[in-house]
Design a protein around this motif. Structure first.
Motif, PDB file in Angstrom:
ATOM      1  N   GLU A  85       0.832  -1.206   0.000  1.00 11.64           N
ATOM      2  CA  GLU A  85       0.000   0.000   0.000  1.00 11.64           C
ATOM      3  C   GLU A  85       0.867   1.256   0.000  1.00 11.64           C
ATOM      4  O   GLU A  85       0.591   2.214  -0.705  1.00 11.64           O
ATOM      5  CB  GLU A  85      -0.953   0.023   1.203  1.00 11.64           C
ATOM      6  CG  GLU A  85      -2.065  -0.975   1.120  1.00 11.64           C
ATOM      7  CD  GLU A  85      -3.028  -0.702  -0.028  1.00 11.64           C
ATOM      8  OE1 GLU A  85      -3.285   0.469  -0.353  1.00 11.64           O
ATOM      9  OE2 GLU A  85      -3.517  -1.685  -0.606  1.00 11.64           O
ATOM     10  N   TYR A  86       1.922   1.239   0.816  1.00  5.22           N
ATOM     11  CA  TYR A  86       2.814   2.400   0.879  1.00  5.22           C
ATOM     12  C   TYR A  86       3.539   2.556  -0.451  1.00  5.22           C
ATOM     13  O   TYR A  86       3.693   3.664  -0.954  1.00  5.22           O
ATOM     14  CB  TYR A  86       3.809   2.260   2.035  1.00  5.22           C
ATOM     15  CG  TYR A  86       4.368   3.579   2.507  1.00  5.22           C
ATOM     16  CD1 TYR A  86       3.689   4.324   3.461  1.00  5.22           C
ATOM     17  CD2 TYR A  86       5.569   4.073   2.017  1.00  5.22           C
ATOM     18  CE1 TYR A  86       4.195   5.532   3.911  1.00  5.22           C
ATOM     19  CE2 TYR A  86       6.073   5.281   2.462  1.00  5.22           C
ATOM     20  CZ  TYR A  86       5.386   6.001   3.411  1.00  5.22           C
ATOM     21  OH  TYR A  86       5.887   7.200   3.850  1.00  5.22           O
ATOM     22  N   ALA A  87       3.976   1.444  -1.029  1.00  2.00           N
ATOM     23  CA  ALA A  87       4.650   1.488  -2.329  1.00  2.00           C
ATOM     24  C   ALA A  87       3.703   2.045  -3.389  1.00  2.00           C
ATOM     25  O   ALA A  87       4.101   2.890  -4.204  1.00  2.00           O
ATOM     26  CB  ALA A  87       5.148   0.104  -2.722  1.00  2.00           C
ATOM     27  N   ALA A  88       2.460   1.595  -3.370  1.00  2.00           N
ATOM     28  CA  ALA A  88       1.475   2.089  -4.347  1.00  2.00           C
ATOM     29  C   ALA A  88       1.241   3.584  -4.163  1.00  2.00           C
ATOM     30  O   ALA A  88       1.124   4.328  -5.150  1.00  2.00           O
ATOM     31  CB  ALA A  88       0.166   1.321  -4.206  1.00  2.00           C
ATOM     32  N   LEU A  89       1.193   4.029  -2.912  1.00  6.83           N
ATOM     33  CA  LEU A  89       1.018   5.450  -2.632  1.00  6.83           C
ATOM     34  C   LEU A  89       2.191   6.253  -3.203  1.00  6.83           C
ATOM     35  O   LEU A  89       1.990   7.247  -3.896  1.00  6.83           O
ATOM     36  CB  LEU A  89       0.882   5.670  -1.123  1.00  6.83           C
ATOM     37  CG  LEU A  89       0.626   7.090  -0.653  1.00  6.83           C
ATOM     38  CD1 LEU A  89      -0.695   7.620  -1.180  1.00  6.83           C
ATOM     39  CD2 LEU A  89       0.637   7.136   0.876  1.00  6.83           C
ATOM     40  N   LEU A  90       3.404   5.790  -2.929  1.00  5.25           N
ATOM     41  CA  LEU A  90       4.583   6.481  -3.472  1.00  5.25           C
ATOM     42  C   LEU A  90       4.582   6.480  -4.994  1.00  5.25           C
ATOM     43  O   LEU A  90       4.874   7.499  -5.625  1.00  5.25           O
ATOM     44  CB  LEU A  90       5.866   5.828  -2.963  1.00  5.25           C
ATOM     45  CG  LEU A  90       6.267   6.099  -1.519  1.00  5.25           C
ATOM     46  CD1 LEU A  90       7.451   5.229  -1.136  1.00  5.25           C
ATOM     47  CD2 LEU A  90       6.591   7.561  -1.302  1.00  5.25           C
ATOM     48  N   LYS A  91       4.254   5.357  -5.578  1.00  3.79           N
ATOM     49  CA  LYS A  91       4.275   5.234  -7.041  1.00  3.79           C
ATOM     50  C   LYS A  91       3.192   6.068  -7.711  1.00  3.79           C
ATOM     51  O   LYS A  91       3.292   6.375  -8.896  1.00  3.79           O
ATOM     52  CB  LYS A  91       4.156   3.764  -7.451  1.00  3.79           C
ATOM     53  CG  LYS A  91       5.411   2.966  -7.106  1.00  3.79           C
ATOM     54  CD  LYS A  91       5.221   1.479  -7.364  1.00  3.79           C
ATOM     55  CE  LYS A  91       6.454   0.703  -6.942  1.00  3.79           C
ATOM     56  NZ  LYS A  91       6.287  -0.753  -7.124  1.00  3.79           N
ATOM     57  N   SER A  92       2.177   6.463  -6.947  1.00  2.00           N
ATOM     58  CA  SER A  92       1.112   7.295  -7.516  1.00  2.00           C
ATOM     59  C   SER A  92       1.478   8.776  -7.556  1.00  2.00           C
ATOM     60  O   SER A  92       0.780   9.565  -8.177  1.00  2.00           O
ATOM     61  CB  SER A  92      -0.187   7.106  -6.717  1.00  2.00           C
ATOM     62  OG  SER A  92      -0.098   7.742  -5.456  1.00  2.00           O
ATOM     63  N   VAL A  93       2.579   9.137  -6.929  1.00  2.00           N
ATOM     64  CA  VAL A  93       3.020  10.532  -6.918  1.00  2.00           C
ATOM     65  C   VAL A  93       3.737  10.815  -8.237  1.00  2.00           C
ATOM     66  O   VAL A  93       4.707  10.130  -8.578  1.00  2.00           O
ATOM     67  CB  VAL A  93       3.965  10.809  -5.728  1.00  2.00           C
ATOM     68  CG1 VAL A  93       4.490  12.226  -5.767  1.00  2.00           C
ATOM     69  CG2 VAL A  93       3.247  10.528  -4.414  1.00  2.00           C
ATOM     70  N   PRO A  94       3.280  11.802  -8.995  1.00  2.00           N
ATOM     71  CA  PRO A  94       3.893  12.084 -10.299  1.00  2.00           C
ATOM     72  C   PRO A  94       5.413  12.272 -10.248  1.00  2.00           C
ATOM     73  O   PRO A  94       6.119  11.810 -11.144  1.00  2.00           O
ATOM     74  CB  PRO A  94       3.190  13.363 -10.749  1.00  2.00           C
ATOM     75  CG  PRO A  94       1.860  13.325 -10.061  1.00  2.00           C
ATOM     76  CD  PRO A  94       2.124  12.672  -8.734  1.00  2.00           C
ATOM     77  N   THR A  95       5.916  12.877  -9.212  1.00  2.00           N
ATOM     78  CA  THR A  95       7.362  13.107  -9.075  1.00  2.00           C
ATOM     79  C   THR A  95       8.152  11.799  -9.046  1.00  2.00           C
ATOM     80  O   THR A  95       9.306  11.761  -9.425  1.00  2.00           O
ATOM     81  CB  THR A  95       7.648  13.892  -7.777  1.00  2.00           C
ATOM     82  OG1 THR A  95       6.839  15.064  -7.763  1.00  2.00           O
ATOM     83  CG2 THR A  95       9.102  14.285  -7.664  1.00  2.00           C
ATOM     84  N   TYR A  96       7.517  10.733  -8.588  1.00  2.00           N
ATOM     85  CA  TYR A  96       8.199   9.451  -8.429  1.00  2.00           C
ATOM     86  C   TYR A  96       7.876   8.445  -9.525  1.00  2.00           C
ATOM     87  O   TYR A  96       8.241   7.277  -9.427  1.00  2.00           O
ATOM     88  CB  TYR A  96       7.835   8.824  -7.077  1.00  2.00           C
ATOM     89  CG  TYR A  96       8.183   9.666  -5.882  1.00  2.00           C
ATOM     90  CD1 TYR A  96       9.281  10.508  -5.867  1.00  2.00           C
ATOM     91  CD2 TYR A  96       7.398   9.617  -4.741  1.00  2.00           C
ATOM     92  CE1 TYR A  96       9.588  11.277  -4.769  1.00  2.00           C
ATOM     93  CE2 TYR A  96       7.706  10.379  -3.627  1.00  2.00           C
ATOM     94  CZ  TYR A  96       8.800  11.209  -3.645  1.00  2.00           C
ATOM     95  OH  TYR A  96       9.100  11.958  -2.546  1.00  2.00           O
ATOM     96  N   LYS A  97       7.206   8.881 -10.575  1.00  2.00           N
ATOM     97  CA  LYS A  97       6.723   7.934 -11.588  1.00  2.00           C
ATOM     98  C   LYS A  97       7.824   7.086 -12.217  1.00  2.00           C
ATOM     99  O   LYS A  97       7.570   5.962 -12.627  1.00  2.00           O
ATOM    100  CB  LYS A  97       5.939   8.658 -12.676  1.00  2.00           C
ATOM    101  CG  LYS A  97       6.770   9.561 -13.550  1.00  2.00           C
ATOM    102  CD  LYS A  97       5.950  10.223 -14.620  1.00  2.00           C
ATOM    103  CE  LYS A  97       6.871  11.101 -15.454  1.00  2.00           C
ATOM    104  NZ  LYS A  97       6.216  11.627 -16.603  1.00  2.00           N
ATOM    105  N   ASP A  98       9.041   7.597 -12.279  1.00  2.00           N
ATOM    106  CA  ASP A  98      10.156   6.849 -12.880  1.00  2.00           C
ATOM    107  C   ASP A  98      11.060   6.203 -11.830  1.00  2.00           C
ATOM    108  O   ASP A  98      12.162   5.774 -12.153  1.00  2.00           O
ATOM    109  CB  ASP A  98      10.993   7.780 -13.769  1.00  2.00           C
ATOM    110  CG  ASP A  98      10.194   8.319 -14.935  1.00  2.00           C
ATOM    111  OD1 ASP A  98       9.317   7.592 -15.443  1.00  2.00           O
ATOM    112  OD2 ASP A  98      10.427   9.481 -15.336  1.00  2.00           O
TER     113      ASP A  98
END
Length: 136
Positions: A85-98
């Motif tokens: 869930e935390y990983a999904a939250l981070l991955k949903s942030v545009p800044t972290y997309k890559d």
């Protein structure tokens, strides 16, 4: 100095993560609920943030605020960190997309940290992930 800036941005990271996936009204609601649930005061949080997140100011109330915010987003439940869930939250942030690989690495390295209680555990995990560069 750079390390303290990363740590100082910890709560900024929480705000960015939350704000990127929910509305301002919901964010305000979550913060109000977490202030109440954790019994932390805004003055305590301000002092903690302004101190550069000095560990001696990371009271149980401050740590419980962190746990509460994580719980409200499904990243902490029944004393357990919900890594996916935390990983999904981070991955949903545009800044972290890559940065999916970096996110997975940080989560893996921080996933099993344990504290003296649930609030301490949430604080340790969130601080660890922040130290991996997920602060902006």
């Amino acid at each position: 100095m750079v390390a303290s800036m990363k740590v100082k941005l910890f709560y900024t990271a929480i705000v960015v993560l939350i704000a990127s996936v929910i509305s301002d009204d919901n964010l305000d609601k979550i913060y109000k609920e977490c202030y109440t649930e954790s019994s932390v005061t805004k003055d305590q949080m301000t002092a903690f943030v302004n101190s550069g997140m000095k560990e001696q100011l990371a009271t149980n109330e401050v740590k419980c605020f962190i746990k509460c915010v994580m719980e409200k987003h499904g990243a902490f439940k029944n004393g357990q960190f919900i890594a996916q869930e935390y990983a999904a939250l981070l991955k949903s942030v545009p800044t972290y997309k890559d940065r999916a690989v970096d996110i997975d690495k940080a989560i893996k390295e921080c996933n099993n940290l344990k504290g003296a209680n649930d609030c301490d555990t949430a604080h340790k995990i969130a601080t660890c992930i922040t130290e991996h560069g997920f602060t902006e």
